[in-house]
Design an enzyme around this catalytic site. Structure first.
Site, PDB file in Angstrom:
ATOM      1  N   GLU A   1      -0.946  -0.572  -4.174  1.00  0.00           N
ATOM      2  CA  GLU A   1      -2.220   0.100  -3.886  1.00  0.00           C
ATOM      3  C   GLU A   1      -2.033   1.612  -3.765  1.00  0.00           C
ATOM      4  O   GLU A   1      -1.084   2.069  -3.135  1.00  0.00           O
ATOM      5  CB  GLU A   1      -2.786  -0.456  -2.578  1.00  0.00           C
ATOM      6  CG  GLU A   1      -4.084   0.172  -2.131  1.00  0.00           C
ATOM      7  CD  GLU A   1      -4.641  -0.505  -0.892  1.00  0.00           C
ATOM      8  OE1 GLU A   1      -5.383   0.162  -0.149  1.00  0.00           O
ATOM      9  OE2 GLU A   1      -4.327  -1.696  -0.662  1.00  0.00           O
TER      10      GLU A   1
ATOM     11  N   HIS B   1     -12.098  -2.626   0.158  1.00  0.00           N
ATOM     12  CA  HIS B   1     -11.411  -2.001   1.287  1.00  0.00           C
ATOM     13  C   HIS B   1     -12.269  -2.178   2.538  1.00  0.00           C
ATOM     14  O   HIS B   1     -13.468  -1.939   2.510  1.00  0.00           O
ATOM     15  CB  HIS B   1     -11.237  -0.513   0.976  1.00  0.00           C
ATOM     16  CG  HIS B   1     -10.510   0.276   2.008  1.00  0.00           C
ATOM     17  ND1 HIS B   1     -11.143   1.167   2.852  1.00  0.00           N
ATOM     18  CD2 HIS B   1      -9.185   0.359   2.303  1.00  0.00           C
ATOM     19  CE1 HIS B   1     -10.248   1.742   3.631  1.00  0.00           C
ATOM     20  NE2 HIS B   1      -9.052   1.276   3.322  1.00  0.00           N
TER      21      HIS B   1
ATOM     22  N   HIS C   1      -0.497   4.090  -0.146  1.00  0.00           N
ATOM     23  CA  HIS C   1      -1.327   4.918   0.736  1.00  0.00           C
ATOM     24  C   HIS C   1      -1.442   6.367   0.274  1.00  0.00           C
ATOM     25  O   HIS C   1      -1.752   7.262   1.066  1.00  0.00           O
ATOM     26  CB  HIS C   1      -0.764   4.869   2.169  1.00  0.00           C
ATOM     27  CG  HIS C   1      -1.805   4.848   3.243  1.00  0.00           C
ATOM     28  ND1 HIS C   1      -2.146   5.956   3.986  1.00  0.00           N
ATOM     29  CD2 HIS C   1      -2.605   3.855   3.693  1.00  0.00           C
ATOM     30  CE1 HIS C   1      -3.087   5.646   4.859  1.00  0.00           C
ATOM     31  NE2 HIS C   1      -3.389   4.375   4.692  1.00  0.00           N
TER      32      HIS C   1
ATOM     33  N   ASP D   1       0.841  -1.198   0.000  1.00  0.00           N
ATOM     34  CA  ASP D   1       0.000   0.000   0.000  1.00  0.00           C
ATOM     35  C   ASP D   1       0.874   1.244   0.000  1.00  0.00           C
ATOM     36  O   ASP D   1       1.546   1.541   0.988  1.00  0.00           O
ATOM     37  CB  ASP D   1      -0.909  -0.025   1.238  1.00  0.00           C
ATOM     38  CG  ASP D   1      -1.996   1.028   1.180  1.00  0.00           C
ATOM     39  OD1 ASP D   1      -1.986   1.853   0.251  1.00  0.00           O
ATOM     40  OD2 ASP D   1      -2.862   1.020   2.084  1.00  0.00           O
TER      41      ASP D   1
END
Length: 382
Positions: A209, A285, A185, A183
């Site tokens: 991600e 998610h 983020h 991730d």
């Protein structure tokens, strides 16, 4: 049947639960929350529920459209999360009224279980390898970790090397075939995202991600053209209209809508189907509570392109209370061989322990995102 009343419960670690009651004694539960903005979403739910009192809860599609379309200003995290939690509760009521799981009302199940992954950290800790090994020992076949600490638009290769070292430690600890989601983020801006994605290729991640912030999705074209790692995004996108251009552009392999943020079961079922038409996979998610997870699983059951489900058991945010604490029967989310069975009970398929909810609502929470800053004092993406 009519909706008669509702209650909201702000419960630790950082969640908001909604209970909707009817004149036939059937109760539905939802989880409307924006992490760090619980009180704001709570107010929005109260505004929307004023319309629904006295209405037939079974008219979900109409109620969804009224909540969305009757407001001149639409969309965004607050409104869509409030709609999401209400929508979940209405589907819970409908399933209980018809004495069937929600997935039966969405066309029936195409699977009995779905793969899940475990969070293992990854910002700065040096023990991610051990954490990944522990996840494997607990039966998981996939993990997800944060890829980096904060990064400037143009930053040091030292931070790139440190991020690569952490991923290398995980791969070394667990072997070649554990799924590893990495991730970014939204912390990584386009110049560094291209570099980091290329450096991570030898470790064959399951996906990267949010390589860039969703407001910069046009940059996914350049990133997709520079790496062969599957790209995932979507947790901060809130409706089928938000996803429309993403699908048309064709640079994303996996979408990650959140069923407590993106309009609930009604909207996410449509988003999942849109993705299937573009040969895009779905990994919803859900670093949230049991109601949100139950909602995800009901839609996952019906979606051919759903391949893995996020869940929050043991996640670093869950301080004091965890995923299973609010359920009368925690075994509904028993994980086996890296999978969780789709709940088959009526409605969402879970039984919320209302006594615990009320007790913990007295404790409450005021969870906020941390504020990170770069060395020069400028605010960093968290």
């Amino acid at each position: 049947m009519k909706i008669t009343s509702f209650e909201l419960f702000q419960v630790p670690p950082r969640w908001l639960f909604l209970k909707v009651e009817t004149d036939e004694g059937i109760v539905g539960w939802g989880e409307p929350i924006v992490e760090g903005k619980a009180a704001t979403v709570k107010t929005c739910v109260e505004e929307l529920m004023a319309y629904l009192i006295g209405k037939d809860p079974l008219r979900i599609e109409d109620h969804w459209n009224v909540m969305y379309r009757s407001g001149f200003y639409r969309g965004g995290p607050i409104i869509m999360s409030a709609i999401a939690g209400i929508d979940q509760a209405l589907w819970d009521i409908k399933g209980k009224f018809l004495q069937t799981p929600i997935y039966q009302l969405l066309g029936g199940a195409c699977r009995e279980s779905i793969r899940v992954y475990s969070w293992i950290g990854g910002d700065r800790p040096i023990d991610v390898g051990l954490a990944a090994k522990a996840a494997v020992d607990n039966g998981f076949t996939a993990v997800k970790m944060n890829g980096t600490e904060e990064l400037q638009y143009i930053d040091s290769y030292k931070k790139i090397d440190e991020a690569v070292e952490r991923i290398a430690a995980v791969r070394e600890a667990v072997g070649d075939y554990l799924g590893i989601g990495i991730d970014f983020h939204g912390r990584v801006h386009k110049p560094m995202a291209k570099i980091l994605a290329k450096e991570l290729e030898p470790f064959r991640p399951m996906f990267i991600e949010e390589p860039v912030l969703p407001e910069n999705n046009e940059a996914l074209r350049e990133i997709a053209n520079s790496t062969n790692i599957p790209i995932a995004t979507g947790e901060r996108m809130f409706s089928r209209w938000d996803f429309k251009n993403l699908f048309q552009d064709g640079y994303v392999d996996i979408i990650q809508p959140d069923l407590s943020h993106a309009g609930g079961i009604t909207e996410c079922k449509k988003i999942f189907s849109m993705a299937e038409a573009y040969d895009v996979a779905v990994a919803p998610h859900c670093p949230l509570g049991p109601i949100a997870l139950a909602a995800c699983l009901q839609v996952d059951a019906t979606a051919h392109n759903a391949f893995i489900q996020e869940q929050s058991l043991g996640i670093h945010y869950n301080q004091g209370n965890d995923l299973l604490d609010y359920l009368k029967d925690p075994s509904v989310f028993s994980y086996s061989d890296g999978h969780v069975d789709i709940p088959t009970g009526h409605g969402l398929g879970i039984e919320v322990d209302e006594d615990i909810v009320r007790k913990m609502a007295e404790v409450g929470h005021d969870w906020k995102n941390p504020v990170w800053r770069h060395r020069d004092g400028s605010v960093a993406e968290w």
